[in-house]
Motif scaffolding. Structure first.
Motif, PDB file in Angstrom:
ATOM      1  N   ASP A 228      -1.706  -7.049  -1.538  1.00  0.00           N
ATOM      2  CA  ASP A 228      -1.613  -7.171  -2.664  1.00  0.00           C
ATOM      3  C   ASP A 228      -2.648  -8.506  -3.152  1.00  0.00           C
ATOM      4  O   ASP A 228      -3.244  -8.356  -4.438  1.00  0.00           O
ATOM      5  N   GLU A 229      -2.989  -9.187  -2.276  1.00  0.00           N
ATOM      6  CA  GLU A 229      -3.870 -10.481  -2.668  1.00  0.00           C
ATOM      7  C   GLU A 229      -5.130  -9.912  -2.550  1.00  0.00           C
ATOM      8  O   GLU A 229      -6.042 -10.626  -3.067  1.00  0.00           O
ATOM      9  N   VAL A 230      -5.593  -8.867  -1.690  1.00  0.00           N
ATOM     10  CA  VAL A 230      -6.852  -8.381  -1.698  1.00  0.00           C
ATOM     11  C   VAL A 230      -7.120  -6.967  -2.205  1.00  0.00           C
ATOM     12  O   VAL A 230      -8.185  -6.317  -1.877  1.00  0.00           O
ATOM     13  N   GLN A 231      -6.285  -6.144  -2.475  1.00  0.00           N
ATOM     14  CA  GLN A 231      -6.404  -4.904  -3.287  1.00  0.00           C
ATOM     15  C   GLN A 231      -5.840  -4.818  -4.709  1.00  0.00           C
ATOM     16  O   GLN A 231      -5.292  -5.831  -5.137  1.00  0.00           O
ATOM     17  N   GLN A 232      -6.249  -3.873  -5.566  1.00  0.00           N
ATOM     18  CA  GLN A 232      -5.830  -3.841  -6.746  1.00  0.00           C
ATOM     19  C   GLN A 232      -4.942  -2.616  -7.122  1.00  0.00           C
ATOM     20  O   GLN A 232      -4.076  -2.458  -7.987  1.00  0.00           O
ATOM     21  N   TYR A 233      -4.981  -1.449  -6.109  1.00  0.00           N
ATOM     22  CA  TYR A 233      -4.582  -0.116  -6.602  1.00  0.00           C
ATOM     23  C   TYR A 233      -3.745   0.213  -5.374  1.00  0.00           C
ATOM     24  O   TYR A 233      -4.089   0.059  -4.332  1.00  0.00           O
TER      25      TYR A 233
ATOM     26  N   LYS B 150       2.159  -6.594  -9.040  1.00  0.00           N
ATOM     27  CA  LYS B 150       1.020  -6.976  -8.369  1.00  0.00           C
ATOM     28  C   LYS B 150      -0.022  -6.068  -8.221  1.00  0.00           C
ATOM     29  O   LYS B 150      -1.164  -6.464  -8.229  1.00  0.00           O
ATOM     30  N   LEU B 151       0.228  -4.921  -8.079  1.00  0.00           N
ATOM     31  CA  LEU B 151      -0.891  -3.733  -7.843  1.00  0.00           C
ATOM     32  C   LEU B 151      -0.514  -2.717  -9.018  1.00  0.00           C
ATOM     33  O   LEU B 151       0.519  -2.504  -9.369  1.00  0.00           O
ATOM     34  N   ASP B 152      -1.682  -1.849  -9.306  1.00  0.00           N
ATOM     35  CA  ASP B 152      -1.492  -0.985 -10.239  1.00  0.00           C
ATOM     36  C   ASP B 152      -1.164   0.160  -9.354  1.00  0.00           C
ATOM     37  O   ASP B 152      -1.787   0.604  -8.532  1.00  0.00           O
ATOM     38  N   VAL B 153       0.120   0.859  -9.702  1.00  0.00           N
ATOM     39  CA  VAL B 153       0.697   1.747  -8.727  1.00  0.00           C
ATOM     40  C   VAL B 153       0.740   3.279  -9.402  1.00  0.00           C
ATOM     41  O   VAL B 153       0.896   3.303 -10.709  1.00  0.00           O
ATOM     42  N   ASN B 154       0.116   4.270  -8.655  1.00  0.00           N
ATOM     43  CA  ASN B 154       0.272   5.519  -9.067  1.00  0.00           C
ATOM     44  C   ASN B 154       0.842   6.532  -8.174  1.00  0.00           C
ATOM     45  O   ASN B 154       0.781   6.181  -6.870  1.00  0.00           O
ATOM     46  N   VAL B 155       1.442   7.731  -8.479  1.00  0.00           N
ATOM     47  CA  VAL B 155       2.037   8.701  -7.613  1.00  0.00           C
ATOM     48  C   VAL B 155       1.273   9.839  -7.454  1.00  0.00           C
ATOM     49  O   VAL B 155       1.282  10.401  -8.727  1.00  0.00           O
ATOM     50  N   VAL B 156       0.968  10.235  -6.559  1.00  0.00           N
ATOM     51  CA  VAL B 156       0.065  11.728  -6.341  1.00  0.00           C
ATOM     52  C   VAL B 156       0.747  12.762  -6.476  1.00  0.00           C
ATOM     53  O   VAL B 156       1.964  13.090  -6.062  1.00  0.00           O
ATOM     54  N   THR B 157       0.537  13.552  -7.390  1.00  0.00           N
ATOM     55  CA  THR B 157       1.494  14.603  -7.747  1.00  0.00           C
ATOM     56  C   THR B 157       1.503  15.722  -6.745  1.00  0.00           C
ATOM     57  O   THR B 157       0.770  15.793  -5.920  1.00  0.00           O
ATOM     58  N   PRO B 158       2.389  16.441  -6.546  1.00  0.00           N
ATOM     59  CA  PRO B 158       2.655  17.458  -5.713  1.00  0.00           C
ATOM     60  C   PRO B 158       1.438  18.633  -5.581  1.00  0.00           C
ATOM     61  O   PRO B 158       1.011  19.011  -4.599  1.00  0.00           O
TER      62      PRO B 158
ATOM     63  N   VAL C  91     -15.631  -5.393   3.616  1.00  0.00           N
ATOM     64  CA  VAL C  91     -16.085  -4.601   4.523  1.00  0.00           C
ATOM     65  C   VAL C  91     -15.574  -3.466   4.519  1.00  0.00           C
ATOM     66  O   VAL C  91     -16.081  -2.341   4.916  1.00  0.00           O
ATOM     67  N   ALA C  92     -14.185  -3.308   4.010  1.00  0.00           N
ATOM     68  CA  ALA C  92     -13.722  -2.063   3.699  1.00  0.00           C
ATOM     69  C   ALA C  92     -13.276  -1.929   2.173  1.00  0.00           C
ATOM     70  O   ALA C  92     -12.784  -3.291   1.778  1.00  0.00           O
ATOM     71  N   ASP C  93     -13.093  -1.053   1.404  1.00  0.00           N
ATOM     72  CA  ASP C  93     -12.608  -0.866  -0.009  1.00  0.00           C
ATOM     73  C   ASP C  93     -11.072  -0.669   0.030  1.00  0.00           C
ATOM     74  O   ASP C  93     -10.488  -1.140  -0.855  1.00  0.00           O
TER      75      ASP C  93
ATOM     76  N   ALA D 252       0.590   5.133   2.582  1.00  0.00           N
ATOM     77  CA  ALA D 252       0.118   5.156   1.135  1.00  0.00           C
ATOM     78  C   ALA D 252      -1.236   4.567   1.268  1.00  0.00           C
ATOM     79  O   ALA D 252      -1.597   3.878   2.245  1.00  0.00           O
ATOM     80  N   PHE D 253      -2.053   4.855   0.268  1.00  0.00           N
ATOM     81  CA  PHE D 253      -3.416   4.254   0.203  1.00  0.00           C
ATOM     82  C   PHE D 253      -3.467   2.946  -0.956  1.00  0.00           C
ATOM     83  O   PHE D 253      -2.803   2.930  -1.929  1.00  0.00           O
ATOM     84  N   THR D 254      -4.229   1.947  -0.238  1.00  0.00           N
ATOM     85  CA  THR D 254      -4.642   1.014  -1.389  1.00  0.00           C
ATOM     86  C   THR D 254      -5.952   0.855  -1.406  1.00  0.00           C
ATOM     87  O   THR D 254      -6.912   1.459  -0.469  1.00  0.00           O
ATOM     88  N   SER D 255      -6.360   0.418  -2.592  1.00  0.00           N
ATOM     89  CA  SER D 255      -7.996   0.235  -2.756  1.00  0.00           C
ATOM     90  C   SER D 255      -8.410  -0.791  -3.718  1.00  0.00           C
ATOM     91  O   SER D 255      -7.446  -1.095  -4.559  1.00  0.00           O
ATOM     92  N   SER D 256      -9.675  -1.486  -3.656  1.00  0.00           N
ATOM     93  CA  SER D 256     -10.034  -2.325  -4.822  1.00  0.00           C
ATOM     94  C   SER D 256     -10.935  -1.591  -5.649  1.00  0.00           C
ATOM     95  O   SER D 256     -11.378  -2.194  -6.589  1.00  0.00           O
TER      96      SER D 256
END
Length: 362
Positions: free
Chosen positions: A226-231, A293-301, A209-211, A155-159
């Motif tokens: 989750d301490e350094v990412q939001q999504y 802790k994070l905003d979670v979304n599921v990518v559609t098919p 350094v990385a998003d 999965a991807f995480t991002s700030s």
């Protein structure tokens, strides 16, 4: 650079010497993840292996564990195993790629339809797993003890924001393993690949350094991203192997009985690691630990198909260009094995036999 490598080797040697004590045979087992067997699959594998080997050898063989990357970066520890400084390591595909580049064939996005098929194919006893392991052994001189997935689908995480579509990747600096195939995935989706070793990932996310980064959910959880990412975006776009190898000369120096014991214990431990990944995924240590802790979304098919359409050709082209006919043949062999596994009953209906052949397990 030479000085740094020499220093790292010296530190590793000191760490090993500090833990050494009397035993007929000592096996030093290193891995990147937490030692707690309930926190990571490699932690479970190491704990089970240690218990089985020490108890079934009546203490003749001691297994020393070096978790959390104590002995250095993944590729460095593999080199230590190849040189005989360390006996065995459970490593990521990113670390192994610098010693065996064809591990990149696993990086075709969305190649595996589900975790069941992945478990069938990413296994030493599958037709493809046996072929892959034999080729790795021939080219590196290492002995493969186990082959399993790295903890589940990536999965991807991002700030910066959720990644729900290919357009959301635009300009995002995504940390990858030091794998050209992973970098090609991110580039093909419009992101900026940032290749970093595992030990530097948390700080890179913390400092900007990385998003973002990509990893299986259990790894995201125990690494406390989750301490350094939001999504957190559930894409299920990739699944990579963890590869357990041992110094071949060391293994061959042991008695036939002890070689069997190590092979058997590693086989059981690999099954335990694979099962622990599924337990973590299904428990409060998996996705539930990150929700809230994070905003979670599921990518559609539908969006997954767009990701695949953008990334698959780029990765295949890289494999064909970089590894030639050999890489293309290995890739096609894997894809054929995946296709066959979709329609083949799980080995639980016909359990595989233990390696090597013996009257009974120790």
């Amino acid at each position: 650079m030479r000085f740094l490598k020499a220093t790292a080797t010296a530190v590793a040697a000191l760490c090993i010497a500090a833990q050494a004590y009397a035993a007929d045979t000592t096996i030093r087992l290193a891995h990147l993840n937490p030692e707690d067997p309930f926190a990571s699959h490699s932690g479970a594998m190491a704990a089970v292996f240690k218990s089985l080997v020490e108890s079934n050898s009546n203490g003749r063989i001691e297994v020393q564990l070096f978790a959390n990357g104590q002995l250095g970066k993944d590729n460095e520890v593999i080199e230590q195993v190849r040189s005989g400084l360390v006996e065995t390591v459970i490593s990521s595909s990113g670390g192994m790629a610098q010693h065996y580049p064809l591990v990149g064939v696993f990086d075709i996005p969305f190649a595996f339809p589900n975790i069941g098929v992945a478990s069938e194919v990413i296994d030493m006893d599958s037709e493809f797993g046996a072929k892959f392991s034999a080729d790795l052994e021939e080219k590196t001189g290492l002995k493969v003890l186990g082959l399993l997935d790295s903890g589940g689908f990536f999965a991807f995480t991002s700030s910066k924001g959720p990644i729900s579509s290919v357009e959301d990747m635009d300009g995002q600096r995504i940390r990858t393993m030091t794998l050209p195939t992973h970098e090609a995935i991110i580039s093909s989706l419009g992101g900026q690949p940032t290749a970093l070793p595992w030990a530097e990932v948390y700080t890179a996310l913390q400092t900007g350094v990385a998003d973002g980064q990509m990893n299986p959910v259990p790894i995201i959880a125990f690494a406390k991203f989750d301490e350094v990412q939001q999504y957190l975006s559930i894409t299920n776009h990739l699944i990579t192997p963890y590869i357990w190898t041992m110094n071949a000369e060391f293994l061959e120096s042991l008695s036939e009985e002890d070689q069997y014991l190590i092979s058997w214990a590693a086989d059981v431990a690999t099954d335990a690691g694979r099962s622990m990944s599924r337990v973590i995924e299904a428990s409060e240590k998996g996705l539930p630990a990150l929700q809230g802790k994070l905003d979670v979304n599921v990518v559609t098919p539908e969006e997954q198909a767009k990701f695949a359409e953008a990334a698959q050709p780029a990765v295949r082209a890289l494999i064909e260009e970089s590894y030639g006919a050999e890489g293309t043949e290995m890739l096609d062999s894997m894809l054929s094995s995946i296709e066959a596994a979709k329609y083949t009953p799980s080995h639980r209906f016909g359990r595989r036999t233990c390696r090597p052949s013996q009257p009974q397990d120790p």
